[in-house]
Design a protein around this motif. Structure first.
Motif, PDB file in Angstrom:
ATOM      1  N   MET A  55       9.475   0.636   5.926  1.00 55.57           N
ATOM      2  CA  MET A  55       8.619   0.140   4.731  1.00 55.57           C
ATOM      3  C   MET A  55       8.447  -1.381   4.541  1.00 55.57           C
ATOM      4  N   ALA A  56       9.836  -2.119   5.027  1.00 57.09           N
ATOM      5  CA  ALA A  56       9.800  -3.550   5.113  1.00 57.09           C
ATOM      6  C   ALA A  56       8.875  -4.167   6.300  1.00 57.09           C
ATOM      7  N   TRP A  57       8.655  -3.317   7.327  1.00 55.89           N
ATOM      8  CA  TRP A  57       8.194  -3.766   8.359  1.00 55.89           C
ATOM      9  C   TRP A  57       6.645  -3.677   8.276  1.00 55.89           C
ATOM     10  N   CYS A  58       6.391  -2.769   7.376  1.00 57.07           N
ATOM     11  CA  CYS A  58       4.853  -2.331   6.821  1.00 57.07           C
ATOM     12  C   CYS A  58       4.289  -3.223   5.798  1.00 57.07           C
ATOM     13  N   GLY A  59       5.205  -3.801   5.214  1.00 53.54           N
ATOM     14  CA  GLY A  59       4.789  -4.637   3.956  1.00 53.54           C
ATOM     15  C   GLY A  59       4.782  -3.946   2.760  1.00 53.54           C
ATOM     16  N   VAL A  60       5.377  -2.888   2.774  1.00 53.45           N
ATOM     17  CA  VAL A  60       5.120  -1.986   1.214  1.00 53.45           C
ATOM     18  C   VAL A  60       5.688  -2.892   0.087  1.00 53.45           C
ATOM     19  N   TYR A  61       6.832  -3.748   0.450  1.00 54.46           N
ATOM     20  CA  TYR A  61       7.536  -4.095  -0.639  1.00 54.46           C
ATOM     21  C   TYR A  61       6.845  -5.387  -1.303  1.00 54.46           C
ATOM     22  N   ARG A  62       5.724  -5.975  -0.675  1.00 55.23           N
ATOM     23  CA  ARG A  62       4.938  -7.150  -1.143  1.00 55.23           C
ATOM     24  C   ARG A  62       4.238  -6.231  -2.419  1.00 55.23           C
ATOM     25  N   HIS A  63       3.977  -5.037  -2.403  1.00 58.82           N
ATOM     26  CA  HIS A  63       3.045  -4.238  -3.376  1.00 58.82           C
ATOM     27  C   HIS A  63       3.904  -3.772  -4.507  1.00 58.82           C
ATOM     28  N   VAL A  64       5.235  -3.899  -4.511  1.00 56.22           N
ATOM     29  CA  VAL A  64       6.163  -3.442  -5.363  1.00 56.22           C
ATOM     30  C   VAL A  64       6.647  -4.385  -6.305  1.00 56.22           C
ATOM     31  N   TRP A  65       6.703  -4.135  -7.838  1.00 57.66           N
ATOM     32  CA  TRP A  65       7.126  -4.946  -8.834  1.00 57.66           C
ATOM     33  C   TRP A  65       8.823  -5.669  -8.354  1.00 57.66           C
ATOM     34  N   HIS A  66       9.468  -4.589  -8.255  1.00 55.72           N
ATOM     35  CA  HIS A  66      11.015  -4.887  -7.985  1.00 55.72           C
ATOM     36  C   HIS A  66      11.439  -4.184  -6.936  1.00 55.72           C
ATOM     37  N   PRO A  67      11.421  -4.767  -5.759  1.00 56.37           N
ATOM     38  CA  PRO A  67      11.661  -4.000  -4.603  1.00 56.37           C
ATOM     39  C   PRO A  67      13.359  -3.417  -4.422  1.00 56.37           C
ATOM     40  N   PRO A  68      14.193  -4.240  -5.014  1.00 55.28           N
ATOM     41  CA  PRO A  68      15.617  -3.376  -5.388  1.00 55.28           C
ATOM     42  C   PRO A  68      15.492  -2.303  -6.028  1.00 55.28           C
ATOM     43  N   LEU A  69      14.786  -2.167  -7.115  1.00 55.60           N
ATOM     44  CA  LEU A  69      14.762  -0.898  -7.987  1.00 55.60           C
ATOM     45  C   LEU A  69      13.852   0.023  -7.290  1.00 55.60           C
ATOM     46  N   PHE A  70      12.813  -0.208  -6.525  1.00 55.25           N
ATOM     47  CA  PHE A  70      11.999   0.723  -5.763  1.00 55.25           C
ATOM     48  C   PHE A  70      13.072   1.419  -4.554  1.00 55.25           C
ATOM     49  N   ARG A  71      13.848   0.382  -4.037  1.00 57.85           N
ATOM     50  CA  ARG A  71      14.654   0.768  -2.969  1.00 57.85           C
ATOM     51  C   ARG A  71      15.611   1.966  -3.580  1.00 57.85           C
ATOM     52  N   LEU A  72      16.304   1.717  -4.677  1.00 55.45           N
ATOM     53  CA  LEU A  72      17.251   2.504  -5.414  1.00 55.45           C
ATOM     54  C   LEU A  72      16.526   3.687  -5.624  1.00 55.45           C
ATOM     55  N   SER A  73      15.501   3.544  -6.378  1.00 56.36           N
ATOM     56  CA  SER A  73      14.655   5.119  -6.865  1.00 56.36           C
ATOM     57  C   SER A  73      14.245   5.929  -5.570  1.00 56.36           C
TER      58      SER A  73
END
Length: 88
Positions: A55-73
């Protein structure tokens, strides 16, 4: 008039029978009993690390409000789903 939700339920309705109830099993690793969710947890960690890198390589985290929270969820959802499959 009595509240219908306060009526006693007939026995056996919506309850598991005695045969279907069981305790979660434990696994012996080096003479130590560990819950059977430990291998599921470790497998979930490995899958999560791989999925996180993809997901980091594809750039998904650029579209997520809070990446650490998204990773945890994502990890919690994956571990919970696998744990429910194992305990079922």
């Amino acid at each position: 008039m009595r509240n219908p939700s306060l009526r006693p339920r007939p026995p056996g309705r919506g309850e598991l029978s005695q045969e279907k109830r069981h305790m979660p099993r434990e696994i012996a690793i080096l003479d130590a009993l560990v819950p059977n969710l430990l291998p599921v947890f470790l497998a979930s960690v490995v899958v999560h690390v791989v999925l996180d890198r993809v997901m980091a390589w594809c750039g998904v985290y650029r579209h997520v409000w809070h990446p650490p929270l998204f990773r945890l969820s994502c990890f919690v959802c994956m571990f919970s789903a696998c744990g429910l499959l194992v305990l079922r």
